[in-house]
Design a protein around this motif. Sequence first.
Motif, PDB file in Angstrom:
ATOM      1  N   MET A   1      -7.521   0.108  -1.650  1.00 23.16           N
ATOM      2  CA  MET A   1      -5.929   0.930  -1.886  1.00 23.16           C
ATOM      3  C   MET A   1      -6.220   1.080  -3.636  1.00 23.16           C
ATOM      4  SD  MET A   1      -3.864   2.978  -0.788  1.00 23.16           S
ATOM      5  CE  MET A   1      -3.352   2.660   0.288  1.00 23.16           C
TER       6      MET A   1
ATOM      7  N   VAL B   1     -15.038   7.373  -1.411  1.00 22.64           N
ATOM      8  CA  VAL B   1     -13.158   6.449  -0.898  1.00 22.64           C
ATOM      9  C   VAL B   1     -13.450   4.677   0.232  1.00 22.64           C
ATOM     10  CG1 VAL B   1     -11.166   5.717  -0.038  1.00 22.64           C
ATOM     11  CG2 VAL B   1     -11.697   7.638  -1.661  1.00 22.64           C
TER      12      VAL B   1
ATOM     13  N   VAL C   1      -5.200   8.547   2.704  1.00 26.05           N
ATOM     14  CA  VAL C   1      -5.852   8.743   1.085  1.00 26.05           C
ATOM     15  C   VAL C   1      -5.881  10.324   1.216  1.00 26.05           C
ATOM     16  CG1 VAL C   1      -7.084   8.352  -0.813  1.00 26.05           C
ATOM     17  CG2 VAL C   1      -5.910   6.546   0.595  1.00 26.05           C
TER      18      VAL C   1
ATOM     19  N   ASN D   1       0.705  -0.954  -0.149  1.00 25.42           N
ATOM     20  CA  ASN D   1       0.014  -0.215   0.061  1.00 25.42           C
ATOM     21  C   ASN D   1       1.117   1.273  -0.026  1.00 25.42           C
ATOM     22  OD1 ASN D   1      -2.621  -1.072  -0.336  1.00 25.42           O
ATOM     23  ND2 ASN D   1      -2.924  -0.979   1.978  1.00 25.42           N
TER      24      ASN D   1
ATOM     25  N   ASP E   1      -7.057  -5.010   1.601  1.00 22.50           N
ATOM     26  CA  ASP E   1      -6.626  -4.056   2.237  1.00 22.50           C
ATOM     27  C   ASP E   1      -6.200  -3.548   0.824  1.00 22.50           C
ATOM     28  OD1 ASP E   1      -7.894  -4.723   4.845  1.00 22.50           O
ATOM     29  OD2 ASP E   1      -5.816  -4.174   4.804  1.00 22.50           O
ATOM     30  N   THR E   2      -5.513  -4.190  -0.167  1.00 26.77           N
ATOM     31  CA  THR E   2      -4.742  -3.314  -0.681  1.00 26.77           C
ATOM     32  C   THR E   2      -5.155  -3.509  -1.598  1.00 26.77           C
ATOM     33  OG1 THR E   2      -3.745  -5.859  -1.838  1.00 26.77           O
ATOM     34  CG2 THR E   2      -2.597  -4.593  -0.372  1.00 26.77           C
TER      35      THR E   2
ATOM     36  N   ALA F   1      -9.281   2.983  -4.278  1.00 23.45           N
ATOM     37  CA  ALA F   1      -9.488   4.624  -3.833  1.00 23.45           C
ATOM     38  C   ALA F   1      -8.835   5.287  -4.736  1.00 23.45           C
ATOM     39  CB  ALA F   1      -8.476   4.507  -2.553  1.00 23.45           C
TER      40      ALA F   1
ATOM     41  N   THR G   1      -4.786   1.927   6.746  1.00 27.39           N
ATOM     42  CA  THR G   1      -3.410   2.749   5.766  1.00 27.39           C
ATOM     43  C   THR G   1      -4.565   3.062   4.509  1.00 27.39           C
ATOM     44  OG1 THR G   1      -3.809   0.402   4.072  1.00 27.39           O
ATOM     45  CG2 THR G   1      -2.294   0.925   5.588  1.00 27.39           C
ATOM     46  N   VAL G   2      -6.117   2.939   4.176  1.00 27.75           N
ATOM     47  CA  VAL G   2      -7.054   3.617   3.289  1.00 27.75           C
ATOM     48  C   VAL G   2      -7.656   4.580   4.388  1.00 27.75           C
ATOM     49  CG1 VAL G   2      -8.542   3.637   2.092  1.00 27.75           C
ATOM     50  CG2 VAL G   2      -7.353   1.525   1.975  1.00 27.75           C
TER      51      VAL G   2
ATOM     52  N   CYS H   1     -13.318   2.191   2.598  1.00 25.29           N
ATOM     53  CA  CYS H   1     -11.827   2.242   3.388  1.00 25.29           C
ATOM     54  C   CYS H   1     -12.395   0.823   3.730  1.00 25.29           C
ATOM     55  CB  CYS H   1     -12.141   2.946   4.958  1.00 25.29           C
ATOM     56  SG  CYS H   1     -11.481   4.717   4.086  1.00 25.29           S
TER      57      CYS H   1
END
Length: 435
Positions: free
Chosen positions: A55, A90, A102, A28, A51-52, A58, A97-98, A92
Amino acid sequence: MSELWPAPRPHDPVDRVVSLPGSKSLTNRALVLAALADGPSVVRRPLRSRDTLLMVGALTALGTEVHDTSGPGSGDWAVSPAPWDRDADVDCGLAGTVMRFVPPIAGLARGTVRFDGDPHMRQRPVGPMLAALGALGVRVDDGGRGALPFAVAGTGSVPGGTVTIDASASSQFVSALLLAGARYEHGVDVRHVGKPVPSLPHIEMTVQMLRRHGVEVDDGDANRWAVSPGPVRAVDHDIEPDLSNAAPFLALAAATGGRVTVTDWPSSTTQPGDELREILTLMGCEVALGDNGLTVVGPPRLSGVDLDLHDVGELTPAVAALCALADSPSHLRGVAHIRGHETDRIAALAAELGRLGADVTEREDGLTIRPAPLHGGTFRTYADHRMAHAGVILGLAVDDVLVEDIATTSKTFPDFAGAWSRAVGAAPSGVGASS
C-alpha cells in the motif's frame, strides 16, 4: 513444493503473554485517508508487512510522500499528500486492499495508473467494483476481464454520484468507494443489491474512520452508504493490534488447556477479530477482558460449535482447525465468499484437514467437521496466511505436522514463525510476539 516447516507441539498447557503487530485493515485504511487528506498526518504503530508495504508503494507511486519517523524501516509513518500528476505502476501482490482501495483514488490522479499483482491475484474478484467506477465517471481499461491486470486513466477529478453494485463477493468493494467518495465532485451514494454483504464490520470500520476525518457519511438505510463531497481532514491514527492475527495465539490456550493473554486488546473496536471472544466461549474456554488485555483459558476438552461466520469469514481457517480438535461435531456456515479470498478457503480447508485425518464435509457455504483421529503430514497453505494459521493450530495437538510455506504469513505478520515458536514454548512466559 515450497519448504516445509515443522509445526511445534507443546506437551503441557502453556502460560503466555503475547503482544501482536498492528491491524492490516486499520493500517491500510489510515494510509489511504492520509493520502487523501488536506494536510500531513502520522500513522502510529503501523503494521509493517507485505500488504501494508505494498500500500505504501502504491501511494508513493501516485506521488504521496510516506516517511519513516525513526529511520528506514522503523517508527511511525509520516504521510504528506502531494499532487498526483504522473503515470504509475501499482503492484498489488496478494493484497486485496491495494487492488480494491487504490483504483477509486487513482481516478483522482492526472495520469494512467496500471495495476497488476501476483498470479493468483488475477483470479480474485474485482469486476463489480471496476464497473461501478466506470458508472461514476472513472475511465477503466480491463480488457473486459473484470480482473487484473487493468489500468485507470485519471483526469484529476471524478464526477461521482449514485451507483448500484453487487458487493456480495467482498465488502472491500463498498469500502473502496466510500474511502475515495468525499473527493468526488458529487460524493458517492453506494447501493448494494444481491446476496448479503459479507464482513460488514469492515464497512463499519471504514465509516468510523471516515467520520474521524470529518467526512459526512449516511449509513442509516440497509445496503446503502452515502458519502458527502468535502475535504478529508488530516488526522493522526494509533493502530490497534490485529485481532484476527490473535486467533492462533488464543487457540494456543484453547488447544492446550493453557492460558494466553493478548496485550492491548481494545475495549471497543470495529475489528471482526473481536468476535473470537464469543466463539472461544462457545467452545468451552474462559474468556476475560481486563486491564492487561484479553485472557483465554482453555478447557479440558473443546466443544464443537454451530456458527454463522458470514461477518467474520477471515476467522474461518483458525476456527475450523479448532473444530477439528473438538470432541463433538461443528457446523461452520455463511462463508461462501471466502472461496474468493487468497485461495478457495472452503475447498482448501476441506482438503488439508482431511489430509490429516479430519472428517470434513465441504458445503457450498461452509464446512461440517466431526471428531476423528488426526495424524501428521503435510498441510498445504496455497500462499494463504490464514491457511498457515490453521496448520500451526493443528500442530498444537498432532505430532509431525509440516506446514508448507510458513513465510506466507508475512502478508500480515512479519516473523510469525519465530513469534509462534517462542509462544509455543521456546521462550519463557512474557514473550513478545510483536514484529
